[in-house]
Design a protein around this motif. Structure first.
Motif, PDB file in Angstrom:
ATOM      1  N   VAL A   1       0.864  -1.176   0.000  1.00 45.20           N
ATOM      2  CA  VAL A   1       0.000   0.000   0.000  1.00 45.20           C
ATOM      3  C   VAL A   1       0.900   1.225   0.000  1.00 45.20           C
ATOM      4  N   ILE A   2       0.617   2.150  -0.896  1.00 46.23           N
ATOM      5  CA  ILE A   2       1.408   3.374  -1.007  1.00 46.23           C
ATOM      6  C   ILE A   2       0.519   4.530  -0.576  1.00 46.23           C
ATOM      7  N   ALA A   3       0.942   5.244   0.464  1.00 51.19           N
ATOM      8  CA  ALA A   3       0.205   6.432   0.913  1.00 51.19           C
ATOM      9  C   ALA A   3       1.066   7.661   0.642  1.00 51.19           C
ATOM     10  N   GLY A   4       0.414   8.800   0.418  1.00 49.22           N
ATOM     11  CA  GLY A   4       1.145  10.041   0.165  1.00 49.22           C
ATOM     12  C   GLY A   4       1.301  10.357  -1.308  1.00 49.22           C
ATOM     13  N   VAL A   5       0.550   9.650  -2.163  1.00 45.64           N
ATOM     14  CA  VAL A   5       0.594   9.933  -3.604  1.00 45.64           C
ATOM     15  C   VAL A   5      -0.039  11.308  -3.825  1.00 45.64           C
ATOM     16  N   PRO A   6       0.686  12.235  -4.467  1.00 44.35           N
ATOM     17  CA  PRO A   6       0.114  13.574  -4.675  1.00 44.35           C
ATOM     18  C   PRO A   6      -1.148  13.496  -5.531  1.00 44.35           C
ATOM     19  N   ASP A   7      -2.231  13.999  -4.987  1.00 44.57           N
ATOM     20  CA  ASP A   7      -3.535  13.864  -5.622  1.00 44.57           C
ATOM     21  C   ASP A   7      -3.873  15.088  -6.468  1.00 44.57           C
ATOM     22  N   GLY A   8      -4.394  14.851  -7.647  1.00 45.42           N
ATOM     23  CA  GLY A   8      -4.913  15.945  -8.457  1.00 45.42           C
ATOM     24  C   GLY A   8      -3.886  16.752  -9.239  1.00 45.42           C
ATOM     25  N   LEU A   9      -2.610  16.381  -9.170  1.00 48.09           N
ATOM     26  CA  LEU A   9      -1.580  17.144  -9.890  1.00 48.09           C
ATOM     27  C   LEU A   9      -1.506  16.740 -11.357  1.00 48.09           C
ATOM     28  N   LEU A  10      -1.636  15.439 -11.593  1.00 49.43           N
ATOM     29  CA  LEU A  10      -1.486  14.895 -12.938  1.00 49.43           C
ATOM     30  C   LEU A  10      -2.661  13.981 -13.240  1.00 49.43           C
ATOM     31  N   ARG A  11      -2.808  13.637 -14.517  1.00 51.89           N
ATOM     32  CA  ARG A  11      -3.843  12.658 -14.879  1.00 51.89           C
ATOM     33  C   ARG A  11      -3.546  11.330 -14.188  1.00 51.89           C
ATOM     34  N   ASP A  12      -4.582  10.590 -13.877  1.00 50.27           N
ATOM     35  CA  ASP A  12      -4.425   9.318 -13.163  1.00 50.27           C
ATOM     36  C   ASP A  12      -3.494   8.347 -13.891  1.00 50.27           C
ATOM     37  N   ASP A  13      -3.615   8.276 -15.225  1.00 55.23           N
ATOM     38  CA  ASP A  13      -2.769   7.336 -15.966  1.00 55.23           C
ATOM     39  C   ASP A  13      -1.299   7.738 -15.909  1.00 55.23           C
ATOM     40  N   VAL A  14      -1.033   9.045 -15.863  1.00 57.26           N
ATOM     41  CA  VAL A  14       0.350   9.537 -15.764  1.00 57.26           C
ATOM     42  C   VAL A  14       0.912   9.192 -14.388  1.00 57.26           C
ATOM     43  N   MET A  15       0.108   9.409 -13.341  1.00 59.69           N
ATOM     44  CA  MET A  15       0.552   9.092 -11.980  1.00 59.69           C
ATOM     45  C   MET A  15       0.791   7.586 -11.840  1.00 59.69           C
ATOM     46  N   THR A  16      -0.048   6.784 -12.455  1.00 55.11           N
ATOM     47  CA  THR A  16       0.131   5.326 -12.440  1.00 55.11           C
ATOM     48  C   THR A  16       1.477   4.961 -13.060  1.00 55.11           C
ATOM     49  N   ASP A  17       1.811   5.597 -14.187  1.00 54.61           N
ATOM     50  CA  ASP A  17       3.105   5.389 -14.852  1.00 54.61           C
ATOM     51  C   ASP A  17       4.271   5.747 -13.938  1.00 54.61           C
ATOM     52  N   ILE A  18       4.178   6.913 -13.301  1.00 59.66           N
ATOM     53  CA  ILE A  18       5.253   7.389 -12.418  1.00 59.66           C
ATOM     54  C   ILE A  18       5.454   6.409 -11.265  1.00 59.66           C
ATOM     55  N   LEU A  19       4.355   5.923 -10.691  1.00 56.36           N
ATOM     56  CA  LEU A  19       4.451   4.953  -9.596  1.00 56.36           C
ATOM     57  C   LEU A  19       5.088   3.651 -10.076  1.00 56.36           C
ATOM     58  N   MET A  20       4.679   3.201 -11.253  1.00 52.23           N
ATOM     59  CA  MET A  20       5.236   1.952 -11.791  1.00 52.23           C
ATOM     60  C   MET A  20       6.741   2.089 -11.988  1.00 52.23           C
ATOM     61  N   ILE A  21       7.170   3.193 -12.581  1.00 52.36           N
ATOM     62  CA  ILE A  21       8.599   3.434 -12.822  1.00 52.36           C
ATOM     63  C   ILE A  21       9.358   3.456 -11.492  1.00 52.36           C
ATOM     64  N   HIS A  22       8.813   4.181 -10.501  1.00 56.50           N
ATOM     65  CA  HIS A  22       9.464   4.296  -9.193  1.00 56.50           C
ATOM     66  C   HIS A  22       9.712   2.913  -8.587  1.00 56.50           C
ATOM     67  N   PHE A  23       8.682   2.070  -8.613  1.00 56.25           N
ATOM     68  CA  PHE A  23       8.796   0.775  -7.936  1.00 56.25           C
ATOM     69  C   PHE A  23       9.467  -0.303  -8.781  1.00 56.25           C
ATOM     70  N   GLN A  24       9.847   0.035 -10.015  1.00 53.30           N
ATOM     71  CA  GLN A  24      10.645  -0.892 -10.821  1.00 53.30           C
ATOM     72  C   GLN A  24      12.139  -0.586 -10.707  1.00 53.30           C
ATOM     73  N   MET A  25      12.475   0.600 -10.219  1.00 50.31           N
ATOM     74  CA  MET A  25      13.880   1.018 -10.180  1.00 50.31           C
ATOM     75  C   MET A  25      14.656   0.311  -9.073  1.00 50.31           C
ATOM     76  N   SER A  26      15.867  -0.144  -9.413  1.00 45.14           N
ATOM     77  CA  SER A  26      16.682  -0.841  -8.414  1.00 45.14           C
ATOM     78  C   SER A  26      17.105   0.098  -7.287  1.00 45.14           C
ATOM     79  N   LYS A  27      17.267   1.400  -7.576  1.00 45.34           N
ATOM     80  CA  LYS A  27      17.671   2.333  -6.504  1.00 45.34           C
ATOM     81  C   LYS A  27      16.575   2.463  -5.432  1.00 45.34           C
ATOM     82  N   ASN A  28      15.366   2.055  -5.778  1.00 41.81           N
ATOM     83  CA  ASN A  28      14.258   2.061  -4.812  1.00 41.81           C
ATOM     84  C   ASN A  28      13.977   0.652  -4.282  1.00 41.81           C
ATOM     85  N   ASN A  29      14.959  -0.248  -4.467  1.00 42.21           N
ATOM     86  CA  ASN A  29      14.827  -1.655  -4.069  1.00 42.21           C
ATOM     87  C   ASN A  29      13.665  -2.334  -4.790  1.00 42.21           C
TER      88      ASN A  29
END
Length: 107
Positions: free
Chosen positions: A10-38
């Protein structure tokens, strides 16, 4: 194949309303695929959800969940965001809502 709930965080603290939902989904996916983020291979990102600022990320391997949870601080950073945002990452628990109801009902 471990149960899906065991591979989900569960991820809390996702900035709400700044970007389109699909864009935010992409950003989250990229973040959690990166090795620097384990991170590791992401199977699914559920965003938006019923709760504002909350997303669910399901990984392909349960080991990735443990490694993501071990990281001290997750900061969501992307050139499309005005700044970085701290995220709170916790285990997914299917029984949370029924547990809360249980606490409220009993004196």
């Amino acid at each position: 194949q471990a149960a899906k709930s065991a591979r989900t965080v569960v991820i809390a603290g996702v900035p709400d309303g700044l970007l389109r939902d699909d864009v935010m989904t992409d950003i989250l996916m990229i973040h959690f695929q990166m090795s620097k983020n384990n991170g590791g291979d992401v199977e699914e990102v559920m965003y938006p959800t019923v709760k504002k600022g909350v997303a669910y990320v399901t990984f392909e391997d349960q080991e990735v969940v443990e490694s993501v949870l071990k990281k001290d601080e997750h900061r969501l950073e992307d050139r499309r965001l005005p700044r970085s945002y701290p995220l709170k990452v916790t285990h997914y628990c299917e029984n949370v809502s029924s547990f809360i109801i249980y606490l409220v009902v009993l004196p």
